[in-house]
Design an enzyme around this catalytic site. Structure first.
Site, short mmCIF file in Angstrom:
data_model
loop_
_atom_site.label_atom_id
_atom_site.label_comp_id
_atom_site.label_asym_id
_atom_site.label_seq_id
_atom_site.Cartn_x
_atom_site.Cartn_y
_atom_site.Cartn_z
N THR A 148 67.04 74.00 -17.25
CA THR A 148 67.01 75.08 -18.24
C THR A 148 65.65 75.79 -17.86
O THR A 148 64.55 75.80 -17.85
CB THR A 148 67.01 74.34 -20.23
OG1 THR A 148 67.85 74.06 -19.89
CG2 THR A 148 66.61 75.42 -20.67
N ARG A 176 80.09 70.81 -25.48
CA ARG A 176 78.55 70.32 -25.69
C ARG A 176 77.11 71.48 -25.68
O ARG A 176 77.23 72.05 -25.64
CB ARG A 176 78.47 69.49 -24.38
CG ARG A 176 77.26 68.24 -24.77
CD ARG A 176 75.96 69.51 -23.94
NE ARG A 176 74.67 68.76 -23.71
CZ ARG A 176 73.84 68.55 -22.65
NH1 ARG A 176 73.51 70.16 -22.21
NH2 ARG A 176 72.32 68.47 -22.67
N GLY A 178 73.07 71.74 -25.86
CA GLY A 178 72.69 70.80 -25.81
C GLY A 178 71.05 71.27 -26.03
O GLY A 178 71.07 72.31 -27.52
N ASP A 179 70.18 70.87 -26.36
CA ASP A 179 68.27 71.72 -26.91
C ASP A 179 68.63 73.10 -27.02
O ASP A 179 67.61 73.58 -27.66
CB ASP A 179 67.88 70.65 -26.56
CG ASP A 179 67.21 70.82 -25.37
OD1 ASP A 179 67.69 71.46 -25.13
OD2 ASP A 179 65.59 71.29 -25.28
N THR A 199 63.45 71.48 -20.85
CA THR A 199 63.89 71.26 -20.42
C THR A 199 64.50 70.01 -19.80
O THR A 199 63.52 68.90 -20.70
CB THR A 199 63.84 72.83 -19.14
OG1 THR A 199 62.97 71.74 -18.27
CG2 THR A 199 63.17 73.47 -19.05
#
Length: 309
Positions: A148, A176, A178-179, A199
């Protein structure tokens, strides 16, 4: 640079991330990112204004080149904080965001090779109406803690901001997140204390609420270094699920910073720019092991990209 000219933190963050999203050389952010199991590139991004505590995020966005700018407009135009999927696409079209093809030839060919090699003939005949949970496990892309792009900035007025952008894992289960688009997990900013962004394996940052935790620890009086180390201890408590590599980046309002690569590798590094410097400088991350993580193997996209060489 925008900050050197007296620009606002969020403007600088958005401009910097747009450069990464548009780069032909970056294959984990923006155009050219790796596809999900269906062969679609889904993008996530977020921004946060540490002075107002307003945020904007988009997730599972397809068909648009600059998710960070769309996230910025979520912050500017909507009473909401997060849009995903078709809602994010609708909003992007409404604001005339720049549309474009995200699946570049290198990624398309790698996905097609994976499809021919890993998906059975019976499943190919029924595709995409097949179970994908096991395919996701087989093709999982173990991010090494730097995929990221994250930007943290403080401007001349003392305003602090944070921004993220990613295409997420290659060969991920469709939808999906992610954060990166999850405020408090992948990023958080508060001009009174500092900011943090992560990341790597976003599932870990989501479970630990890492970015909000780092800022909260600074609010409690910890230094930025101690705050990041405390967040590492939070991750050490995670049991089960996916445990891998995460890099935690943080700044404080006094101009201090700390970057730690959890379960990191020697090549993990970050870029730092200070007022008056001609260019950003590269620095190694502090590496802290919290678990035994195998050495990285060739990822699905790397294996099937190399088959064409």
């Amino acid at each position: 640079m925008a900050l050197a000219r007296g620009g606002a933190a969020l403007d600088a963050i958005e401009a910097g991330i747009r450069l990464v999203e548009a780069s032909d050389e970056v294959r984990t952010v923006g155009r050219g990112g790796w596809p999900n199991l269906l062969g679609e590139v889904e993008l996530d991004a977020s921004v946060m204004d540490g002075t107002t505590l307003r945020t904007g995020s988009v997730g599972s966005l397809t068909g648009y080149l600059h998710p960070v700018s769309i996230a910025r407009q979520v912050l500017e135009r909507l009473p909401h904080e997060l849009l995903v999927g078709e809602g994010a696409r609708r909003f992007a079209a409404e604001i005339d965001a720049e549309a474009g093809e995200l699946l570049m030839p290198h990624a398309r060919m790698a996905w097609e090779r994976w499809f021919r090699t890993e998906v059975s003939a019976a499943e190919q005949a029924l595709w995409p109406d097949v179970p994908m949970a096991e395919l996701c496990q087989q093709a999982i892309d173990p991010e090494i803690g730097r995929d990221t792009t994250v930007f943290l900035a403080q401007d001349a007025e003392g305003h602090i901001g944070a921004g993220t952008s990613t295409s997420g894992w290659g060969w991920k289960y469709p939808g999906r997140l992610g954060d990166s688009p999850i405020i408090g997990a992948g990023s958080y900013a508060d001009s009174r204390y500092g900011a943090c962004a992560c990341t790597g394996v976003g599932e870990m940052s989501i479970r630990a609420g890492t970015s909000r935790a780092v800022v909260l620890y600074m609010k409690m009086g910890m230094s930025v270094e101690d705050a990041v180390h405390e967040a590492v201890e939070d991750m050490r408590a995670l049991k089960g699920g996916l445990i891998g590599r995460v890099t935690i980046h943080a700044i404080d309002r006094q101009g201090g910073h700390k970057v730690v690569a959890v379960n990191g590798l020697p090549e993990n590094h970050y870029w730092l720019w200070r007022a008056g410097a001609a260019a950003p400088s590269s620095h190694p991350c502090e590496i802290i092991a919290i678990s035994d993580v195998p050495a990285p193997k060739p990822t699905a996209h790397r294996r099937y990209e190399q088959m064409g060489l």
